[in-house]
Motif scaffolding. Structure first.
Motif, short mmCIF file in Angstrom:
data_model
loop_
_atom_site.label_atom_id
_atom_site.label_comp_id
_atom_site.label_asym_id
_atom_site.label_seq_id
_atom_site.Cartn_x
_atom_site.Cartn_y
_atom_site.Cartn_z
N SER A 127 0.83 -1.20 0.00
CA SER A 127 0.00 0.00 0.00
C SER A 127 0.87 1.25 0.00
CB SER A 127 -0.91 0.01 1.23
OG SER A 127 -1.78 -1.11 1.23
N VAL A 130 2.30 1.89 -3.50
CA VAL A 130 1.33 2.46 -4.44
C VAL A 130 1.12 3.95 -4.18
CG1 VAL A 130 -1.07 2.40 -5.19
CG2 VAL A 130 0.16 0.26 -4.83
N GLU A 164 3.59 -3.57 -11.84
CA GLU A 164 3.34 -4.42 -10.67
C GLU A 164 4.12 -3.84 -9.49
OE1 GLU A 164 1.54 -6.43 -8.74
OE2 GLU A 164 1.69 -8.14 -10.10
N SER A 184 -3.18 -0.45 -16.17
CA SER A 184 -2.94 -1.12 -14.89
C SER A 184 -3.82 -0.44 -13.85
CB SER A 184 -1.47 -1.02 -14.50
OG SER A 184 -0.64 -1.63 -15.46
N TYR A 186 -5.36 -0.10 -9.91
CA TYR A 186 -5.19 -0.36 -8.48
C TYR A 186 -6.29 0.37 -7.71
CZ TYR A 186 -0.60 -2.32 -9.39
OH TYR A 186 0.42 -3.11 -9.85
N PHE A 200 -7.05 -3.92 -0.72
CA PHE A 200 -6.19 -3.60 -1.86
C PHE A 200 -6.64 -4.46 -3.06
CE2 PHE A 200 -2.54 -4.71 -4.48
CZ PHE A 200 -1.84 -3.51 -4.62
N ARG A 202 -5.58 -5.16 -7.28
CA ARG A 202 -4.71 -4.91 -8.43
C ARG A 202 -5.24 -5.67 -9.63
NH1 ARG A 202 -2.77 -8.55 -11.29
NH2 ARG A 202 -1.01 -9.39 -10.17
N THR A 208 -6.60 -10.52 -11.56
CA THR A 208 -6.80 -9.52 -10.51
C THR A 208 -6.40 -10.13 -9.18
OG1 THR A 208 -8.59 -8.34 -11.64
CG2 THR A 208 -8.57 -8.22 -9.25
#
Length: 391
Positions: A127, A130, A164, A184, A186, A200, A202, A208
């Motif tokens: 987290s 990101v 990623e 991408s 998130y 979370f 992704r 996913t």
């Protein structure tokens, strides 16, 4: 549910500066709260699914217990941690101490450690990565802000990139072809009461990941140094298989004959190993959840076109529970080489501890060589040289 959406783009500037400033201020606040933690523990419920779906690919969710220690100076993960199965929190499965990753096999009563960054990451470290990316990137990013009385969800879309967050820094994935049009995605759900993330998500082309934590316990007091030795019995054996400092139980099967199998392909047709008559036969043990495995696919497609089945042939083994995902993946990547679905017992019989692992057999089905992992260029050369030597 009341839903308010603000579109925020740091490169396209689709909205007012005030909205951008608001999102940045909120995310900075979340980041500051995460960084206050010295040590946290929590239950993680996570699973893989198809984009747009919420049904786990493997049919069930994974429940794990984490201990996570914040390490501001660690440039790879930003945290030390230990991961346990939720059903038995006395036995650590994977750990990272800031220098090495550890993996423990309790059935074999052995562990290994390696220098390169982990392949499993704790919730708050990911987290944090990101949020730091969103606050500092020059990439084309749009943030959707969804407001509820209980949470704020930040939907982050990164355009024309496969990214990623597998460590503290973003990993840009360069697959064959162009990333133009790739998004991408998130999402980070933040509890409005604690101002901390608790869920979370992704989404990349193909799959996913969803991870939600609960039973959070945190401490802002200095817990002391994290030490993996506290979680590994003194009499447990350290396995060192090759120069990569990895656990390679597969070395045990060198020069042994692989037992015949009766495995099903994605069309539910059965195959026997004994029926394979190539001079050299390669078994690729792989997984949909393995980045290096996916990077090997273009090379395997090349191998398939280079050799006749009389001289060299190969098969990729996936686990049975990945069947649904494999069918989709094979179609999406136009894969023509053989793929079989195997139970865990087949992987165990081959002593495979991680993927990808490439096992080479002669005409008698005797194991002649094993190659671990996949590094573009290097591993490709190793595989081609092995085929040349064994033919």
């Amino acid at each position: 549910m009341k839903k308010t959406i603000f579109l925020v783009s740091f490169t396209l500037l689709l909205v007012s500066v005030g909205s951008v400033a608001q999102v940045k201020k909120e995310l900075k606040g979340v980041l500051e709260n995460i960084n206050k933690f010295k040590k946290v523990s929590y239950k993680s419920t996570n699973f893989f699914c198809y984009p747009g779906d919420t049904v786990p690919m493997t049919g069930e969710k994974v429940n794990e217990f984490y201990l996570e220690y914040y390490m501001s100076l660690d440039t790879m993960v930003g945290a030390a941690y230990a991961k346990f199965d939720w059903s038995d929190t006395t036995k650590v499965l994977i750990g990272y101490d800031g220098n090495k990753q550890y993996k423990i096999d309790w059935e074999e009563y052995a562990f290994f450690k390696r220098d390169y960054y982990p392949n499993s990451f704790p919730f708050f470290a990911r987290s944090r990565a990101v949020i730091e990316y969103v606050l500092n990137t020059n990439d084309s990013v749009v943030v959707d802000r969804e407001v509820d009385s209980r949470f704020i969800a930040y939907h982050i879309s990164i355009f024309n990139e496969r990214i990623e967050f597998a460590a503290r820094f973003p990993c840009y994935i360069n697959e064959p072809g162009s990333n133009i049009g790739v998004v991408s995605e998130y999402t980070l759900w933040v509890n409005r009461k604690t101002w901390l993330p608790y869920k979370f998500k992704r989404t990349l082309p193909g799959n996913t990941i969803i991870d939600e934590i609960s039973q959070l316990k945190n401490s802002t007091e200095d817990p002391g140094e994290f030490n993996m030795a506290d979680y590994i019995p003194e009499d447990m054996k350290l396995w060192v298989g090759n120069s990569r400092d990895t656990l390679n139980f597969s070395d045990e099967i060198l020069n042994t004959i692989v037992h015949n199998w009766h495995l099903c392909d994605i069309n539910k047709q059965y195959h026997n190993l004994i029926e394979e008559s190539s001079k050299v036969y390669m078994i690729g043990c792989t997984s949909l959840f393995c980045g290096p495995c996916k990077r090997s696919v273009p090379f395997l497609k090349e191998l398939y076109s280079l050799y006749s089945n009389k001289d060299f042939s190969f098969v990729s083994l996936y686990k049975e529970e990945e069947r649904k995902g494999v069918i989709h993946y094979v179609k999406d990547k136009d894969i023509r080489f053989d793929i079989l679905l195997a139970p865990q017992s087949t992987f165990d019989s081959l002593k495979v501890s991680f993927t990808p692992t490439f096992i080479f057999l002669d005409e008698e089905k005797r194991v002649k060589r094993i190659i671990y992992g996949f590094t573009p260029g290097k591993t490709e050369a190793e595989i081609k040289e092995t085929i040349k030597e064994l033919l």
